[in-house]
Scaffold this motif. Structure first.
Motif, PDB file in Angstrom:
ATOM      1  N   HIS A  51      10.199 108.039  79.947  1.00 64.84           N
ATOM      2  CA  HIS A  51       8.921 108.433  79.343  1.00 64.84           C
ATOM      3  C   HIS A  51       7.754 107.782  80.091  1.00 64.84           C
ATOM      4  N   LYS A  70       7.323 109.215  83.673  1.00 64.03           N
ATOM      5  CA  LYS A  70       6.680 110.532  83.660  1.00 64.03           C
ATOM      6  C   LYS A  70       5.183 110.430  83.373  1.00 64.03           C
ATOM      7  N   ASP A 129      15.436 112.686  77.879  1.00 65.45           N
ATOM      8  CA  ASP A 129      14.017 112.998  77.705  1.00 65.45           C
ATOM      9  C   ASP A 129      13.645 113.225  76.241  1.00 65.45           C
TER      10      ASP A 129
END
Length: 443
Positions: A124, A127, A280
């Motif tokens: 997380h 990204k 994800d």
């Protein structure tokens, strides 16, 4: 979805309120009794339920509601606002250090999912433009270090480890030094699971905290443990001092009481929620969005964010052009299907659409992932020409496709019919001012 049973009961109660043109104090009292029972059955802390219902009753039995043209809607609005406050008010953000690295320490019981959560959090953050480093400080559980290396590789985030012979305190300190050398701006320390009543292991956590001075101590708790999760959070906060929680397994068929209780009992916010097994499947916890889902109001913002994160912009533009020129093919259909599946479980996506959980035609709908896999198999069994021109698929071709995909001719016929209906629907959107370019997927 978590809270599914609670959501169903609350929505049924409020539906009855909406149907009344005028409410009496007895109507409100009866409705709140049902709300109280629903919350207790969802394993929400009894003191939290008492205070929550009292706050709603105080606001509901007044001129604002009783003299309103739509009293039922007013009460729902009040419940929504109070539930947002109960869940934490606003999203709890991570404290980011002014001078990197930001140190995050994950703690919790054995089996709560800390190692997997460490990988999810690392992904997380990566990204979102961060450069995290994972530290393997669980030297007690067999294969814990190896597991962190596996999830680190999947998240494309490096893992610092020193084996299982040195103390976790030493490893955490060395990991911080490594992060400074490598220019990593976030350090995530995966610690061993422990019971809060284990004095020696709790002291070890305090020593790690004293040595590396984490900016965030996050407790990882399993939502399916219900009220026990709140008890654990209280104990860890009192002994160690935590800054927030990461709630795992919020995608399961769980009563969800922990999520509704923990902020009120501990004063610490839920900062992230794990909503699936994939790496994800970690989301920032938004109290307002979760309250809306529970009350059947949907969660369009999260749905849009998932679509933006999943859908390829260039492909979307190409699809838009194809739709305008009526060139939408089974290859495009398959591509859209795969992108939708990447957004997460379909029942979760449906729950984000306002009114979907209340609509009768969707009440018993349970999207079948197996059926979606069957659709993929059928399309993969077609030749390129058949995918681009489904109208050439004759009876003999349908038999061949069914045999190649391990399905039946009926399944092939059903897919072709669904595809043609989708294509017609998209043509209709195309006739209304080019709206189709705004649609992320065709079904």
């Amino acid at each position: 979805m978590a809270f599914s049973s609670l959501a169903e009961k609350l929505q049924a109660t409020f539906k009855r309120l909406r149907g009344k043109g005028k409410l009496t104090e007895k109507d409100v009292t009866d409705a709140l009794r049902e709300v109280r029972l629903a919350l207790l059955e969802a394993d929400v802390n009894h003191r939290v339920v008492r205070d929550f219902v009292a706050a709603i009753k105080e606001r509901s039995i007044g001129a604002e509601v009783m003299e309103s043209i739509t009293p039922g809607q007013q009460i729902i609005k009040i419940v929504h606002e109070e539930m947002i406050e109960l869940l934490g008010g606003k999203a709890g953000r991570l404290q980011i250090a002014s001078k990197p690295p930001t140190v995050i320490m994950l703690v919790g019981l054995q089996g709560a999912g800390k190692t997997t959560t460490a990988g999810k959090l690392a992904l997380h953050l990566r990204k979102n433009g961060r450069r995290p480093l994972l530290v393997a400080a669980d030297v007690y559980r067999p294969a814990a270090i190896e597991q962190l290396h596996v999830v680190g590789k999947q998240a494309e985030v490096p893992v610092f480890s020193m084996g299982d012979k040195l103390s976790p305190v030493h490893i955490a300190k060395a990991g911080l030094e490594q992060a400074l050398r490598d220019g990593r701006d976030v350090l995530i320390i995966d610690t061993a699971g422990r019971l809060h009543i284990d004095t020696d292991l709790m002291q070890e956590l305090m020593s790690i905290k004293a040595e590396v001075a984490p900016h965030e101590v996050l407790l990882v708790v399993d939502a399916m443990t219900g009220q026990d999760a709140v008890n654990v959070a209280t104990a860890f906060n009192e002994q160690l001092g935590i800054d927030g929680l990461i709630m795992t397994k919020l995608d399961g068929d769980t009563r969800g009481g922990a999520a509704l209780s923990v902020k009120a009992v501990t004063g610490k916010p839920i900062k992230f929620a794990a909503t699936g097994e994939k790496l994800d499947a970690l989301e920032v916890f938004h109290p307002d969005r979760m309250a809306s889902r529970i009350l059947g109001m949907g969660d369009v913002l999260s749905l849009i964010e998932k679509a933006q994160a999943t859908f390829d912009e260039q492909k979307a533009l190409e699809l838009s052009k194809k739709l305008r020129s009526a060139q939408f093919t089974l290859e495009d259909f398959l591509d859209q299907l795969q992108q939708v599946r990447n957004m997460g479980p379909l029942d979760q996506l449906l729950g984000m659409i306002p009114g979907m959980s209340q609509a009768k035609q969707f009440k018993d709908l349970q999207p079948d992932e197996k059926q979606l896999g069957q659709i993929e198999a059928i399309i993969f069994s077609m030749t390129p020409a058949e995918r681009r021109q489904p109208e050439i698929i004759s009876g003999s071709r349908r038999r061949r496709i069914a045999a190649g995909s391990g399905t039946s001719i009926q399944s092939v016929n059903r897919l072709l019919k669904q595809f043609e209906q989708t294509r017609k629907m998209m043509r209709q959107f195309g006739d209304k001012g080019g709206r189709k370019s705004k649609l992320p997927f065709p079904f």
